[in-house]
Design a protein around this motif. Structure first.
Motif, PDB file in Angstrom:
ATOM      1  N   VAL A   1       0.830  -1.200   0.000  1.00 17.38           N
ATOM      2  CA  VAL A   1       0.000   0.000   0.000  1.00 17.38           C
ATOM      3  C   VAL A   1       0.873   1.262   0.000  1.00 17.38           C
ATOM      4  O   VAL A   1       0.538   2.276  -0.620  1.00 17.38           O
ATOM      5  CB  VAL A   1      -0.962  -0.016   1.213  1.00 17.38           C
ATOM      6  N   SER A   2       2.026   1.156   0.638  1.00 18.43           N
ATOM      7  CA  SER A   2       2.886   2.334   0.752  1.00 18.43           C
ATOM      8  C   SER A   2       3.388   2.815  -0.611  1.00 18.43           C
ATOM      9  O   SER A   2       3.818   3.947  -0.762  1.00 18.43           O
ATOM     10  CB  SER A   2       4.064   2.046   1.690  1.00 18.43           C
ATOM     11  N   PHE A   3       3.326   1.934  -1.622  1.00 13.97           N
ATOM     12  CA  PHE A   3       3.717   2.371  -2.973  1.00 13.97           C
ATOM     13  C   PHE A   3       2.594   3.146  -3.659  1.00 13.97           C
ATOM     14  O   PHE A   3       2.787   3.730  -4.705  1.00 13.97           O
ATOM     15  CB  PHE A   3       4.078   1.153  -3.836  1.00 13.97           C
ATOM     16  N   SER A   4       1.401   3.056  -3.046  1.00 13.24           N
ATOM     17  CA  SER A   4       0.245   3.750  -3.572  1.00 13.24           C
ATOM     18  C   SER A   4      -0.093   3.406  -5.029  1.00 13.24           C
ATOM     19  O   SER A   4      -0.275   4.290  -5.864  1.00 13.24           O
ATOM     20  CB  SER A   4       0.451   5.270  -3.412  1.00 13.24           C
ATOM     21  N   PRO A   5      -0.172   2.110  -5.328  1.00 14.30           N
ATOM     22  CA  PRO A   5      -0.625   1.738  -6.672  1.00 14.30           C
ATOM     23  C   PRO A   5      -2.100   2.095  -6.807  1.00 14.30           C
ATOM     24  O   PRO A   5      -2.792   2.229  -5.803  1.00 14.30           O
ATOM     25  CB  PRO A   5      -0.425   0.224  -6.715  1.00 14.30           C
ATOM     26  N   GLU A   6      -2.574   2.238  -8.055  1.00 14.71           N
ATOM     27  CA  GLU A   6      -3.982   2.587  -8.257  1.00 14.71           C
ATOM     28  C   GLU A   6      -4.896   1.382  -8.042  1.00 14.71           C
ATOM     29  O   GLU A   6      -6.088   1.522  -7.802  1.00 14.71           O
ATOM     30  CB  GLU A   6      -4.196   3.114  -9.687  1.00 14.71           C
ATOM     31  N   HIS A   7      -4.293   0.191  -8.173  1.00 13.64           N
ATOM     32  CA  HIS A   7      -5.101  -1.037  -8.189  1.00 13.64           C
ATOM     33  C   HIS A   7      -4.328  -2.157  -7.508  1.00 13.64           C
ATOM     34  O   HIS A   7      -3.111  -2.243  -7.648  1.00 13.64           O
ATOM     35  CB  HIS A   7      -5.388  -1.400  -9.663  1.00 13.64           C
ATOM     36  N   ILE A   8      -5.031  -2.972  -6.750  1.00 18.69           N
ATOM     37  CA  ILE A   8      -4.382  -4.150  -6.141  1.00 18.69           C
ATOM     38  C   ILE A   8      -5.267  -5.372  -6.376  1.00 18.69           C
ATOM     39  O   ILE A   8      -6.465  -5.343  -6.084  1.00 18.69           O
ATOM     40  CB  ILE A   8      -4.159  -3.957  -4.625  1.00 18.69           C
ATOM     41  N   SER A   9      -4.662  -6.403  -6.956  1.00 22.18           N
ATOM     42  CA  SER A   9      -5.379  -7.685  -7.065  1.00 22.18           C
ATOM     43  C   SER A   9      -4.819  -8.585  -5.968  1.00 22.18           C
ATOM     44  O   SER A   9      -3.614  -8.814  -5.923  1.00 22.18           O
ATOM     45  CB  SER A   9      -5.138  -8.353  -8.415  1.00 22.18           C
ATOM     46  N   ALA A  10      -5.684  -9.035  -5.091  1.00 21.09           N
ATOM     47  CA  ALA A  10      -5.225  -9.857  -3.959  1.00 21.09           C
ATOM     48  C   ALA A  10      -5.898 -11.215  -4.053  1.00 21.09           C
ATOM     49  O   ALA A  10      -7.093 -11.336  -3.823  1.00 21.09           O
ATOM     50  CB  ALA A  10      -5.567  -9.169  -2.640  1.00 21.09           C
ATOM     51  N   TYR A  11      -5.104 -12.208  -4.413  1.00 22.77           N
ATOM     52  CA  TYR A  11      -5.659 -13.539  -4.637  1.00 22.77           C
ATOM     53  C   TYR A  11      -5.306 -14.484  -3.515  1.00 22.77           C
ATOM     54  O   TYR A  11      -4.180 -14.492  -3.029  1.00 22.77           O
ATOM     55  CB  TYR A  11      -5.089 -14.160  -5.919  1.00 22.77           C
ATOM     56  N   SER A  12      -6.259 -15.318  -3.155  1.00 19.73           N
ATOM     57  CA  SER A  12      -5.932 -16.462  -2.322  1.00 19.73           C
ATOM     58  C   SER A  12      -5.336 -17.513  -3.224  1.00 19.73           C
ATOM     59  O   SER A  12      -5.862 -17.761  -4.312  1.00 19.73           O
ATOM     60  CB  SER A  12      -7.194 -17.066  -1.723  1.00 19.73           C
ATOM     61  N   LEU A  13      -4.286 -18.137  -2.769  1.00 21.07           N
ATOM     62  CA  LEU A  13      -3.656 -19.173  -3.567  1.00 21.07           C
ATOM     63  C   LEU A  13      -4.668 -20.282  -3.870  1.00 21.07           C
ATOM     64  O   LEU A  13      -5.363 -20.770  -2.977  1.00 21.07           O
ATOM     65  CB  LEU A  13      -2.473 -19.764  -2.794  1.00 21.07           C
TER      66      LEU A  13
END
Lengths: 601, 390
Positions: free
Chosen positions: B187-199
């Motif tokens: 989050v500290s990089f402040s991307p516009e989008h994050i995809s968070a996948y469960s393996l």
């Protein structure tokens, strides 16, 4: 054809020793059928039989054999069912014969069913001659088996044909011995008619076709016949004999012959196996011996998976019953499963066969409840009820005592497994009745066992604990007093009537525990935690919990995943369809049968 | 033409430096020559498809392009630029489409980033997966966290103002605290989008075949904890979850992927690529050899499934429910000419009763406009979605 040139016989064998294959070869060699016409195993014509390799419904065939003495002989080969469930049918088929061929596997030797069948044949005064089959197996020991037959059964075996039914080796020798060793039938064609019914089947055009052996007298078209036990009277429409796979009409059947009769009979229940057919105008003095009405031994509930198919199930059962008078059913209602039928069967195999035929031939999806036996409940008011459905068990306070059916079992096993088989029989409440050594390495164990202990998975347990070496046969012995109770299963605190069963009080706790474990494994996790309890009356004796489903989610679904994802969902939906909703809980249909497989060592 | 229909384009680049232990995508390492002949075939497929459907394509405008893989950034950037050029020749690009490329840290250079920008890419998706170098090694990822930092900086410097970072949870040996701290770092990089996948342990992967070689996977409970924590952390950082595994700052939802869930039409090019066009789902052959020989000369479709009305309704529901905006009654009516509750009354009622589904209510009219999964519904969404299979 003169009586001297008729041979009425059957083939007896332990399962898999090659009975049906030898029958095929005999039919082939006697020439009424060319090799090309031979279907694999002509006699077992139901798909199911062919798959399981056992004969369920007896088939009979007439062939003509030109012997080395230059004469023609009629062979009536009467096939016998190959399973203990159908013991009575076997005994009637044997009564229709004058002799029997005993097939013994050259590698395996005598097995429990071999003995049981031979004794049954000898009881019916049949002349038995042995045939050693599968001599081309590397492990074949024909001489050992011949000696064993002489030692154990006490019949002459030194000149037994040594054959391979599969590969057609030495079949001629068998045919010649049929002529030489099986006696011609006797009986007076002029005497009053006495014909033994050994089977019947229902044909949509001809009505019931009765298979019979004429013991005395003659029957022809127009004869008014009477079934002596059921009292049914009909006029004969047609008589004939059995070609391979077809009915061939003829003018008359007389003493010594085997054939069929049709008489516009609508119901197979009127033509019970073992009954005597006589001439209504000129009856014989007394019926042929040995008739008894067979009663179902094992009961279970059959329910359509889709409640809307109730009528279809009824019609299918009615159709099956046309051909199988031993199948009984009556409507019942279950809170859990809705409308269905309580059905009675001769045994567990019979049950499985009917169940599979309903599913395959009638395309029905069924839920089957745990099979049970018929208990006798003696109530304190003196009334005795025959209990076929655990749900109908009276309140314990009204019960004076209960009785359960017992069997006398014979188990043949190699000596190294005697210990583990004895342990199994003890676990199943067996009463030891002695042991005989057949030869140094094999023993015959005798036990009295409650029928209820062997209908579930006894046979599987026997096989697994003896690495497949044990063989098993039993006969009914009667009822004995027993300490029994009704075990109820509660799922999510709700009693599921279809899962209740009657159990020996001493094993109740263990059974209840195993049942809960099994159900826990069968019931998929759902939105909430589901307790599974086993209880006797209000006392809970075992409990398991199906934990709530925490996660069932697919993290990724992009353009290329959609078709696959949809297939997964369709499968899941299909699985849901196979569930029964009990209260809030979805229970898979197979869970209702899970009580069957509690012994999984 | 004003009323052109929207079209998505997917380009599959099946090459990577080497396979990660969990990866079941159609990807593998290959020589430069092999890469070149694949791209040539791909150009052939694009051209052949475009010319064979030119009448139809006149009614479409490209709104999104997505280069996925594999690792598209591991091949020579000129090849990527060549594909873009071909696409521009064949399709209407007049409406400033969203153009994304997937990239793995360690494969991005200043030069590549510059070329991508020049040929029109405006969104980049970086597969970080985890900030923990130990886990990265275990997964056989090709990069370290430091390399990610470098790639991210390169992308920003090249002018990418829409960056996604892929992260994974429930990795073998990963604990809640490692995961949440890692996510904070992302989050500290402040991307516009994050995809968070469960393996997902997929069949055919080393992770599935040899579980004994890896630390114990997270339990279901832990996995759910990580999922809940993701939402919490990202929400407080200004992101919102718009799909089961996708989070963005306002206005930065991935338009291309949203197209899949809203059943917008798309054409996929390359091996194993899927298309949805005029209610036919097509999947291309997966064999690269056959593809190279056939593409441009004949159809490379392996399966073509004509969707029935029922299929379309089912897809509408189970894809739509993946999004937090849920399924919309009015759109359902527009698409199929029937009312959603008339088709799905039973499953809707049941799942609302079980608190797995909730009604969307219009602020103005107070009427029910659609349905969406509840948080609990997300947890067991497969079971909810299965109810919408007719």
């Amino acid at each position: 054809m003169k009586q001297e040139n008729i041979r009425n016989f059957c083939i007896i064998a332990h399962i898999d020793h090659g009975k049906s294959t030898l029958a095929d070869r005999i039919i082939e060699k006697t020439g009424l059928l060319t090799s090309r016409e031979m279907q694999e195993q002509v006699l077992d014509n139901m798909d199911l039989e062919r798959e399981r390799g056992i004969t369920i419904k007896a088939q009979t065939v007439r062939t003509v054999y030109k012997a080395k003495d230059g004469q023609e002989y009629i062979f009536n080969l009467i096939d016998t069912p190959g399973h203990v469930d159908f013991n009575y049918e076997v005994s009637r088929a044997l009564a229709a014969c004058d002799g029997a061929i005993l097939v013994v596997d050259a590698a395996q030797g005598i097995e429990a069913q071999t003995l049981a069948n031979v004794y049954l044949a000898l009881d019916h005064d049949l002349d038995v001659f042995p045939v050693i089959n599968k001599i081309d197996l590397p492990s074949a020991e024909p001489q050992r088996v011949i000696d064993e037959i002489e030692d154990v059964i006490g019949i002459e075996a030194q000149d037994a044909p040594q054959i391979s039914a599969k590969n057609g080796i030495n079949i001629d020798e068998v045919l010649e011995q049929i002529v030489a060793k099986i006696p011609a039938p006797k009986g007076d064609p002029e005497a009053p008619l006495a014909a033994l019914i050994f089977d019947s089947l229902y044909d949509a055009y001809k009505g019931v076709i009765v298979f019979c052996r004429i013991k005395e007298g003659t029957v022809r078209k127009g004869t008014k016949i009477r079934m002596m036990a059921t009292g049914a009277v009909e006029e004969v429409v047609e008589v004939g004999y059995f070609g391979a796979g077809q009915f061939i009409p003829c003018d008359e059947l007389s003493a010594g012959m085997v054939g069929y009769i049709t008489a516009s009979i609508k119901n197979v229940a009127d033509t019970r196996v073992g009954d005597t057919i006589t001439d209504n105008q000129r009856p014989c003095d007394k019926p042929l011996p040995g008739y008894k009405k067979v009663n179902p031994m094992v009961y279970c509930g059959l329910y359509p998976a889709d409640g809307a198919k109730y009528q279809d199930l009824r019609e299918a059962l009615e159709k099956l019953q046309l051909n199988d008078a031993s199948l009984q059913f009556e409507p019942e209602t279950s809170v859990a499963l809705g409308f269905g039928f309580r059905c009675g069967f001769l045994g567990l195999l019979h049950l499985e066969v009917i169940q599979e035929r309903l599913e395959r031939e009638y395309n029905l999806d069924l839920v089957t409840t745990a099979p049970g036996v018929v208990y006798k409940v003696h109530k304190t008011n003196g009334e005795v009820i025959e209990l076929t459905n655990p749900t109908n068990m009276p309140d314990p306070s009204e019960i004076a005592y209960m009785e359960e059916p017992m069997v006398s079992a014979e188990i043949m096993v190699t000596t190294e497994y005697v210990g583990s088989i004895m342990k199994l029989c003890q676990e199943r409440r067996g009463v030891y009745n002695g042991m005989e050594y057949i030869e140094q390495t094999r023993a015959l164990l005798k036990y009295d066992l409650p029928l209820n202990e062997i209908i579930y998975d006894f046979f599987d347990a026997l096989k697994s604990r003896s690495r497949g070496y044990a063989s098993f046969d039993y006969e009914m012995k009667g009822y004995e007093k027993s300490n029994l109770c009704k075990l109820d299963i509660l799922i999510n605190k709700e009693e599921v009537d279809a899962l209740s069963f009657i159990v020996f009080a001493g094993s109740a706790e263990e059974r209840g525990r195993k049942m809960c474990e099994k159900l826990k494994a069968e019931i998929p996790r759902q939105l909430f935690e589901i307790p599974i309890q086993a209880a006797i009356g209000s006392r809970v004796i075992a409990r398991e919990t199906v934990k709530a489903l925490r996660k069932d989610v697919l993290a990724k679904c992009y353009g290329g995943d959609i078709s696959r994802k949809k297939k997964l969902l369709e499968k899941q939906k299909e699985g849901k369809k196979r569930m029964r909703q009990i209260g809030n809980v979805e229970i898979p249909q197979k869970a209702f049968m899970s009580v069957l497989k509690l012994d999984e060592e | 033409m004003k009323n052109k229909k929207e079209l998505g384009i997917y380009i599959h680049i099946p090459f990577c430096v080497h396979k990660c232990v969990y990866c079941d995508f159609l990807s593998f390492p290959a020589s430069q020559e092999r890469q070149k002949s694949y791209i040539d075939a791909l150009l052939g497929e694009i051209e052949r498809t475009a010319s064979s459907m030119s009448d139809k394509l006149e009614k479409y405008v490209v709104t999104t392009v997505f280069f996925g893989g594999g690792t598209p950034t591991c091949i020579r950037p000129e090849l990527i630029a060549g594909i873009m050029e071909k696409l521009r020749q064949c399709f209407d690009f007049s409406r400033q489409p969203e153009i994304s490329i997937e990239c793995n840290p360690g494969t991005l250079t200043e030069e590549k980033a510059k070329i991508y920008r020049e040929c029109g890419f405006n969104r980049i998706s970086i597969g970080l997966q985890t900030v923990n170098d130990g886990l990265l090694r275990m997964l056989k990822r090709i990069h370290t966290f430091a390399q990610f930092e470098e790639s991210f900086a390169l992308a920003r410097a090249a002018g990418f103002e829409n960056i996604n970072i892929d992260v994974m949870s429930a990795l073998p040996g990963q604990h809640l605290i490692d995961y949440t701290q890692g996510l904070e770092k992302v989050v500290s990089f402040s991307p516009e989008h994050i995809s968070a996948y469960s393996l997902i342990v997929e069949e055919g992967t080393p992770l599935c075949a040899h579980p004994e070689e890896f630390p114990a996977p997270a339990s279901e409970d832990e996995e759910r904890e990580m999922y809940y924590a993701t939402d919490e952390i990202l929400k407080s950082a200004g992101y919102s979850r718009y799909e089961i595994s996708n989070y963005s700052k306002p206005g930065f939802e991935c338009r291309h992927n949203t197209g899949y869930w809203e059943r917008r039409e798309y054409l996929g090019f390359g091996i194993g690529a899927a298309s949805l066009f005029e209610n036919v789902r097509i999947k291309n052959i997966s064999d690269i050899e056959r593809y190279i020989n056939a593409a441009g000369k004949m159809s490379v479709a392996e399966t073509e499934e004509k969707l029935t009305l029922t299929d379309c309704m089912e897809e509408f529901m189970f894809l739509g429910l993946r999004m937090m905006s849920g399924v919309d009654c009015e759109r359902f009516r527009e698409c199929f000419g029937v009312e959603m509750p008339d088709v799905y009354g039973g499953p809707i009622e049941k799942n609302i009763k079980n608190k797995l589904l909730e009604e969307k209510i219009s602020r103005e009219s107070g009427r029910v406009t659609g349905y969406r999964l509840t948080d609990r519904g997300i947890d067991i969404s497969n079971s909810v979605m299965a109810d919408f299979i007719l």
